[in-house]
Design an enzyme around this catalytic site. Structure first.
Site, short mmCIF file in Angstrom:
data_model
loop_
_atom_site.label_atom_id
_atom_site.label_comp_id
_atom_site.label_asym_id
_atom_site.label_seq_id
_atom_site.Cartn_x
_atom_site.Cartn_y
_atom_site.Cartn_z
N SER A 139 28.31 -16.60 75.30
CA SER A 139 29.23 -15.72 75.61
C SER A 139 29.83 -16.14 77.14
O SER A 139 29.38 -16.65 78.07
CB SER A 139 28.60 -14.23 75.96
OG SER A 139 27.79 -14.17 77.02
N ASP A 140 31.07 -15.64 77.39
CA ASP A 140 31.53 -15.58 78.90
C ASP A 140 30.66 -14.78 79.75
O ASP A 140 29.95 -13.79 78.91
CB ASP A 140 33.04 -15.30 79.00
CG ASP A 140 33.70 -15.82 80.21
OD1 ASP A 140 32.86 -16.12 81.03
OD2 ASP A 140 34.88 -16.07 80.20
N TYR A 141 30.68 -14.73 80.85
CA TYR A 141 29.59 -14.23 81.63
C TYR A 141 29.94 -12.35 81.97
O TYR A 141 30.96 -12.15 82.03
CB TYR A 141 29.63 -14.57 83.09
CG TYR A 141 28.91 -15.90 83.36
CD1 TYR A 141 28.98 -16.81 82.19
CD2 TYR A 141 28.21 -16.15 84.57
CE1 TYR A 141 28.09 -17.97 82.43
CE2 TYR A 141 27.53 -17.32 84.50
CZ TYR A 141 27.25 -18.40 83.39
OH TYR A 141 26.78 -19.24 83.71
#
Length: 781
Positions: A214-216
């Site tokens: 996932s992106d942050y």
């Protein structure tokens, strides 16, 4: 190996331990896997300005090379550095598309075209992974704009999604990418990190055996991403995966097989990068000389768009007026979380050119942009160079340190202090000694309530961001400030104090801008008139392109446009160098003797520029994006989010050069265009059903590079799309056969839920750009 772990210990491996590493698990011989952001170089995991690294040419500069070998070598240089510093995976390349030219992260993107972005993105993957370091292509998918990126929905029909926006990622998977990062945005209403159909395409249809990250802070729940096929939540510690995922498995909401798959993919990555007992990094390529590679890549990225009367290259001894705000303060990157501090400093264009020519210099514009307070003559109260940074928790000082910057970000944990979720106060103190009389501007902002004072007088204050916009405001580095009258040589004490109730990220930014210097334009015009030739370096500053914010127009600032017009009027022998990470509107181009696109070309920018202008090398690039005659010519012009934060991609398709072709509109600088210092002749093309072959002859007096481009147009289509390309370097008078292989997918179109080749006569267009076609062949299906 997963059989050695119970569900809780497996689930613990599905989220990061911190912002840059995964947990260890001794039972299976797993050490932490270290991950780092890296589209332009290795970002400090703690965003510490004392951590330096190689500063690469930006994505759009690499796209301009039209050269997989150059891109592969740049990625290899980054991969070698990453391995030497203990990083296992790099979040790069950015495979989103520059569909509008106005995204705050256009500079990271390789191209507006999916095939060019895909071919070069695949080369980047190969270069990184050849050093035993995982590439993590991002952001899957349609994260092509920054406005409301965490909430907006890109609404795309299946045809455009498959043929355009997923194409670069498919190339990366075919190149063997070991990991991939999902985007913040929604796709047709569903978050990309929880989009089962999207991740099924990647994992099942394409056969991707890597890990999906996932992106942050992109996750907002557990079940959706877990069931869709997301494997690793970042950053850590876990919020929605980890223990919550273990509970979901225990309840039967998530199949155990799904958890096993996620852990298996992490272990597979660990084996590839040497993070499992008995394994070692899968290094398959030798190290490369990084500084030489980066300078050569900068040369290869420069695109010569105009060169009237062969103004370039400049003759030895030419008396130069070097002018422009970017000549002594060039821009290398946009303002993102992934900012790079280059090792050893960098040379400016005016410094590099002074080594080759007699040079006079003028800035040309009165104003000076705000930059980090730490960039000025500042010291701590006790006289040490830098700023004093103090952290307080519960009213007690817990950390005091001297720093060289005044822009700070921490995700999850502040080294030496504790979790960012804990309440506290951050105070920056700096003694600033002005270098000129006048009204100086100071500003500050951060993740909490921020108060800025000068010599004890409150200058400005800014409230804490709304809880839902902390990440956005921090990414945009929004500040509030005011002017204060100062005297040269008389120090003042600047204090910025940020009070936070605690959040997943902590940040503080303090900037400063000196007073304007009147008369800069007049001085520049005089210098231009007195010189044999002018090198005018214009373009972006750090804040022009920013994460979480898009641009409203592609124009340069009005003061720079006026500077170009007046300097070119004073001396038509003016070379305008555009130092920008995006396609820049250029209605002034016809006034200049030469126009050179310099992009954000990395730490080798200035030395490469001197080499090209002096004729040691030729500019080898071609346009990876279209510069239209005006912004209104784009199909995406005026495209906005609706009330439900949806952006209708389908209505604007096709974009870029394909839209201009459909409407019969010429570009100012066409996709694929560019020239060097010699000329070429294309012989007759030969087509065998799989490849185009033709003889190319260098008809000029210098060695140079040409790029043969092949486009295809299916039956009934009004526009052609790039299908293949190949570069060739030839000595004067030399002829070589160039071969461009067209892969099977270039004939296919997504129709009725599957790939089909339209029957009938397909056109195969051979040329130098999307607008300069020299021959049209036919392919019957």
């Amino acid at each position: 190996m997963t059989g050695a772990l119970d569900p809780a210990r497996k689930a613990a491996l599905t989220a990061g331990e911190t912002g840059y590493r995964t947990p260890a698990e001794p039972a299976v011989g797993l050490r932490p896997v270290y991950l780092v952001d890296g589209p332009l170089g290795l970002v400090s995991p703690t965003f510490d300005e004392r951590d330096t690294s190689l500063l690469l040419p930006s994505g759009i500069a690499l796209g301009a090379t039209w050269d997989p070998d150059v891109v592969r070598s740049v990625a290899a240089a980054e991969g070698s550095e990453a391995r030497s510093r203990g990083f296992d995976a790099v979040y790069a390349p950015n495979l989103n598309l520059a569909r509008t030219g106005l995204s705050g992260r256009t500079f990271e993107m390789l191209s507006e075209d999916p095939l060019l972005a895909g071919v070069l993105g695949a080369a980047f993957v190969e270069g990184l992974q050849g050093q035993g370091v995982a590439a993590v292509p991002k952001h899957l998918v349609c994260n092509d704009t920054e406005t409301e990126r965490q909430r907006m929905s890109a609404d795309v029909d299946d045809t455009a999604l498959r043929e355009v926006y997923l194409r670069p990622f498919e190339h990366a998977v075919r190149a063997g990418a070991w990991a991939m990062m999902t985007a913040y945005n929604r796709l047709n209403g569903t978050p990309c990190a929880a989009h089962a159909e999207l991740l099924a395409i990647v994992k099942d249809e394409w056969g991707f055996d890597g890990i999906v990250i996932s992106d942050y802070f992109a996750l907002h729940e557990t079940l959706g991403p877990a069931l869709a096929g997301l494997d690793l939540e970042m950053p850590g510690p876990a919020i929605h995966f980890g223990a919550r995922l273990a509970e979901a498995v225990e309840r039967g909401d998530v199949p155990r097989e799904r958890l096993d798959d996620a852990v298996t993919r992490l272990l597979r990555l660990a084996r590839r990068v040497g993070a499992l007992d008995g394994s070692s990094p899968q290094v398959t390529a030798p190290d490369v000389p990084p500084h030489e590679v980066l300078t050569d890549a900068a040369v290869a990225s420069f695109v010569l768009c105009r060169n009237e009367d062969e103004l370039l290259p400049l003759a030895p001894g030419t008396r130069l007026a070097v002018i422009g705000p970017n000549a002594d303060r060039p821009c290398y990157q946009g303002a993102t979380f992934g900012r790079i501090r280059p090792e050893g400093g960098v040379t400016t264009p005016v410094e590099a050119l002074r080594k080759r020519f007699p040079v006079s210099y003028e800035r040309g514009v009165d104003s000076v942009p705000a930059v980090s307070l730490g960039a000025f003559d500042v010291s701590t109260p006790d006289g040490q160079p830098g700023v004093l940074l103090e952290h307080f928790r519960d009213g007690e000082l817990v950390l005091s340190e001297v720093r060289g910057d005044s822009a700070f970000i921490w995700f999850g944990h502040v080294p030496g202090v504790g979790a960012t979720t804990g309440p506290g106060v951050l105070r920056l103190t700096a003694v600033c000694t002005p270098t000129a009389d006048g009204r100086w501007t100071f500003a500050a902002g951060g993740s909490g309530t921020t108060v800025l004072s000068v010599d004890g007088t409150v200058l400005a204050s800014r409230p804490a961001p709304a809880p839902g916009d902390v990440m956005g405001q921090v990414a945009r580095a929004e500040t509030t400030g005011a002017e204060v009258e100062l005297r040269a040589g008389q120090p003042v004490t600047v204090v910025a104090e940020m009070t936070s109730a605690g959040s997943r990220v902590q940040a503080l930014t303090v900037t400063c801008a000196p007073p304007p210097v009147p008369g800069a334009l007049a001085r520049a015009v005089r210098a231009a008139a007195e010189a044999d030739a002018v090198v005018l370096v214009v373009g972006d500053e750090l804040e022009t392109s920013r994460e979480s914010r898009d641009l409203e127009s592609s124009a340069l600032p009005a003061a720079q446009v006026e500077l170009i017009r007046e300097v070119c009027r004073a001396n038509p022998r003016t070379v305008v160098v555009v130092n920008a990470g995006r396609p820049v509107d250029a209605p002034w181009a016809g006034f200049a003797g030469a126009v050179l696109q310099g992009w954000f070309a990395g730490q080798g920018f200035a030395d490469a520029l001197a080499r090209v202008l002096a004729g040691d090398d030729e500019p080898g690039g071609r346009m990876p994006v279209t510069v239209p005659l005006r912004d209104e010519d784009r199909s995406t012009h005026g495209e906005t989010l609706d009330a439900d934060l949806r952006r209708n991609y389908t209505a604007a398709e096709p974009t870029g050069y394909r839209h201009l072709a459909r409407t019969g509109t010429r570009a100012r600088f066409a996709f694929g265009s560019g020239s060097g210092y010699t000329t070429f002749h294309f012989g007759p093309s030969r087509w065998d059903g799989r490849r185009v072959r033709l003889d190319v002859t260098n008809t000029g007096a210098r060695r140079g590079r040409e790029v043969v481009q092949v486009y295809v147009r299916a039956p009934g289509e009004a526009d052609a799309r790039l299908a293949g390309f190949a570069g060739v370097r030839l000595a004067p008078g030399e002829t070589a056969e160039v071969e461009v292989v067209l892969e099977g997918r270039v004939w296919q179109r997504w129709r009725e839920g599957r790939w089909q080749v339209p029957p009938g006569r397909h056109e195969v267009l051979v040329g130098r750009s999307a607008e300069e076609v020299v021959e049209v062949l036919e392919h019957e299906v």
